[in-house]
Design a protein around this motif. Sequence first.
Motif, PDB file in Angstrom:
ATOM      1  N   GLU A  70       0.826  -1.213   0.000  1.00 24.33           N
ATOM      2  CA  GLU A  70       0.000   0.000   0.000  1.00 24.33           C
ATOM      3  C   GLU A  70       0.857   1.259   0.000  1.00 24.33           C
ATOM      4  O   GLU A  70       0.490   2.262  -0.628  1.00 24.33           O
ATOM      5  N   SER A  71       1.996   1.225   0.685  1.00 23.67           N
ATOM      6  CA  SER A  71       2.901   2.378   0.680  1.00 23.67           C
ATOM      7  C   SER A  71       3.477   2.600  -0.710  1.00 23.67           C
ATOM      8  O   SER A  71       3.608   3.748  -1.159  1.00 23.67           O
ATOM      9  N   THR A  72       3.796   1.526  -1.408  1.00 21.31           N
ATOM     10  CA  THR A  72       4.290   1.635  -2.777  1.00 21.31           C
ATOM     11  C   THR A  72       3.202   2.184  -3.692  1.00 21.31           C
ATOM     12  O   THR A  72       3.469   3.031  -4.550  1.00 21.31           O
ATOM     13  N   LEU A  73       1.975   1.724  -3.508  1.00 21.40           N
ATOM     14  CA  LEU A  73       0.848   2.231  -4.285  1.00 21.40           C
ATOM     15  C   LEU A  73       0.633   3.725  -4.033  1.00 21.40           C
ATOM     16  O   LEU A  73       0.430   4.503  -4.970  1.00 21.40           O
ATOM     17  N   LEU A  74       0.710   4.137  -2.780  1.00 19.66           N
ATOM     18  CA  LEU A  74       0.559   5.547  -2.439  1.00 19.66           C
ATOM     19  C   LEU A  74       1.680   6.377  -3.059  1.00 19.66           C
ATOM     20  O   LEU A  74       1.438   7.458  -3.615  1.00 19.66           O
ATOM     21  N   ALA A  75       2.895   5.875  -3.003  1.00 22.78           N
ATOM     22  CA  ALA A  75       4.030   6.593  -3.604  1.00 22.78           C
ATOM     23  C   ALA A  75       3.843   6.717  -5.113  1.00 22.78           C
ATOM     24  O   ALA A  75       4.144   7.771  -5.701  1.00 22.78           O
ATOM     25  N   SER A  76       3.331   5.677  -5.737  1.00 21.47           N
ATOM     26  CA  SER A  76       3.082   5.708  -7.177  1.00 21.47           C
ATOM     27  C   SER A  76       2.001   6.727  -7.524  1.00 21.47           C
ATOM     28  O   SER A  76       2.138   7.485  -8.493  1.00 21.47           O
ATOM     29  N   ARG A  77       0.929   6.747  -6.753  1.00 17.06           N
ATOM     30  CA  ARG A  77      -0.139   7.727  -6.993  1.00 17.06           C
ATOM     31  C   ARG A  77       0.378   9.156  -6.807  1.00 17.06           C
ATOM     32  O   ARG A  77       0.063  10.044  -7.597  1.00 17.06           O
ATOM     33  N   THR A  78       1.147   9.359  -5.762  1.00 16.08           N
ATOM     34  CA  THR A  78       1.687  10.692  -5.497  1.00 16.08           C
ATOM     35  C   THR A  78       2.648  11.113  -6.601  1.00 16.08           C
ATOM     36  O   THR A  78       2.615  12.258  -7.065  1.00 16.08           O
ATOM     37  N   SER A  79       3.479  10.197  -7.048  1.00 15.70           N
ATOM     38  CA  SER A  79       4.430  10.498  -8.119  1.00 15.70           C
ATOM     39  C   SER A  79       3.713  10.846  -9.417  1.00 15.70           C
ATOM     40  O   SER A  79       4.066  11.819 -10.098  1.00 15.70           O
ATOM     41  N   GLY A  80       2.716  10.055  -9.771  1.00 15.30           N
ATOM     42  CA  GLY A  80       1.934  10.344 -10.976  1.00 15.30           C
ATOM     43  C   GLY A  80       1.228  11.684 -10.889  1.00 15.30           C
ATOM     44  O   GLY A  80       1.193  12.453 -11.853  1.00 15.30           O
ATOM     45  N   TYR A  81       0.681  11.972  -9.727  1.00 15.95           N
ATOM     46  CA  TYR A  81       0.001  13.252  -9.528  1.00 15.95           C
ATOM     47  C   TYR A  81       0.989  14.415  -9.673  1.00 15.95           C
ATOM     48  O   TYR A  81       0.702  15.397 -10.357  1.00 15.95           O
ATOM     49  N   LEU A  82       2.144  14.306  -9.027  1.00 15.58           N
ATOM     50  CA  LEU A  82       3.145  15.377  -9.114  1.00 15.58           C
ATOM     51  C   LEU A  82       3.653  15.558 -10.543  1.00 15.58           C
ATOM     52  O   LEU A  82       3.899  16.692 -10.972  1.00 15.58           O
ATOM     53  N   SER A  83       3.794  14.470 -11.284  1.00 22.31           N
ATOM     54  CA  SER A  83       4.225  14.579 -12.686  1.00 22.31           C
ATOM     55  C   SER A  83       3.186  15.332 -13.510  1.00 22.31           C
ATOM     56  O   SER A  83       3.535  16.217 -14.295  1.00 22.31           O
ATOM     57  N   SER A  84       1.932  15.007 -13.327  1.00 22.74           N
ATOM     58  CA  SER A  84       0.884  15.706 -14.084  1.00 22.74           C
ATOM     59  C   SER A  84       0.836  17.179 -13.712  1.00 22.74           C
ATOM     60  O   SER A  84       0.668  18.040 -14.581  1.00 22.74           O
ATOM     61  N   GLN A  85       1.024  17.472 -12.442  1.00 21.88           N
ATOM     62  CA  GLN A  85       1.002  18.869 -12.013  1.00 21.88           C
ATOM     63  C   GLN A  85       2.194  19.651 -12.560  1.00 21.88           C
ATOM     64  O   GLN A  85       2.062  20.824 -12.924  1.00 21.88           O
ATOM     65  N   SER A  86       3.333  19.003 -12.667  1.00 21.50           N
ATOM     66  CA  SER A  86       4.509  19.710 -13.204  1.00 21.50           C
ATOM     67  C   SER A  86       4.316  20.030 -14.683  1.00 21.50           C
ATOM     68  O   SER A  86       4.663  21.128 -15.133  1.00 21.50           O
ATOM     69  N   PHE A  87       3.736  19.107 -15.443  1.00 21.45           N
ATOM     70  CA  PHE A  87       3.461  19.395 -16.855  1.00 21.45           C
ATOM     71  C   PHE A  87       2.438  20.514 -17.004  1.00 21.45           C
ATOM     72  O   PHE A  87       2.574  21.389 -17.856  1.00 21.45           O
ATOM     73  N   LEU A  88       1.401  20.501 -16.173  1.00 16.70           N
ATOM     74  CA  LEU A  88       0.413  21.575 -16.223  1.00 16.70           C
ATOM     75  C   LEU A  88       1.039  22.920 -15.851  1.00 16.70           C
ATOM     76  O   LEU A  88       0.722  23.948 -16.449  1.00 16.70           O
ATOM     77  N   MET A  89       1.916  22.911 -14.880  1.00 18.60           N
ATOM     78  CA  MET A  89       2.569  24.154 -14.445  1.00 18.60           C
ATOM     79  C   MET A  89       3.461  24.713 -15.558  1.00 18.60           C
ATOM     80  O   MET A  89       3.480  25.929 -15.780  1.00 18.60           O
ATOM     81  N   ILE A  90       4.167  23.851 -16.266  1.00 16.31           N
ATOM     82  CA  ILE A  90       5.001  24.292 -17.386  1.00 16.31           C
ATOM     83  C   ILE A  90       4.133  24.870 -18.496  1.00 16.31           C
ATOM     84  O   ILE A  90       4.439  25.941 -19.047  1.00 16.31           O
ATOM     85  N   ALA A  91       3.045  24.200 -18.824  1.00 14.12           N
ATOM     86  CA  ALA A  91       2.134  24.709 -19.853  1.00 14.12           C
ATOM     87  C   ALA A  91       1.519  26.036 -19.419  1.00 14.12           C
ATOM     88  O   ALA A  91       1.377  26.963 -20.232  1.00 14.12           O
ATOM     89  N   PHE A  92       1.177  26.158 -18.150  1.00 14.79           N
ATOM     90  CA  PHE A  92       0.611  27.400 -17.633  1.00 14.79           C
ATOM     91  C   PHE A  92       1.608  28.549 -17.778  1.00 14.79           C
ATOM     92  O   PHE A  92       1.270  29.625 -18.285  1.00 14.79           O
TER      93      PHE A  92
END
Length: 175
Positions: free
Chosen positions: A36-58
């Motif tokens: 579950e900790s690995t799953l949480l880390a994966s979700r957090t990593s995916g979320y942060l990656s999407s946010q970084s791409f959105l921030m660059i586009a913004f």
Amino acid sequence: MPDLKTLLLNQDTQGAEVFDSPKERLNFYRSEIHFESTLLASRTSGYLSSQSFLMIAFASSMANTNPDWGSLFRLVVPSVLALLGLLTSLHAIPGIRASFDVIERWHRKQAELLQTEGNVGLLPNHDSALFGEGNSPPGGKRYKRTLLFSLRTPIIFGAVWALLGAFCIVLYFFG
């Protein structure tokens, strides 16, 4: 036939016969915590990656200086990206929270097992729990502090996106 309340109360203890020893049960709990900790880390990593791409586009869309359509572009595109960032933040919260709750449940079960079968997690001739809370009191919650980053990140990004969206609108009408 037992009633539903009795079945629910005994749900966690019914699996006791699956394990040959308390040590096997402890190992199972710890493997579930790890999963579950690995799953949480994966979700957090995916979320942060999407946010970084959105921030660059913004940021790139805010830098548009085209004299003909640049100001309208700086209103529409960054506002849409800010809204998208806010929506993804709101949608990330339940999944991250669910992982946190499952991890918390497994830690609670592990703490209960260590209290009832205290010697299963101990190394021979040693006083600290193997992979456990160390010298913290029984039922310690140090693991919660390590998970707060994942819990707080969508809230922080959501607030930032709301501010950036408002900034776009204010800049267009008053700038």
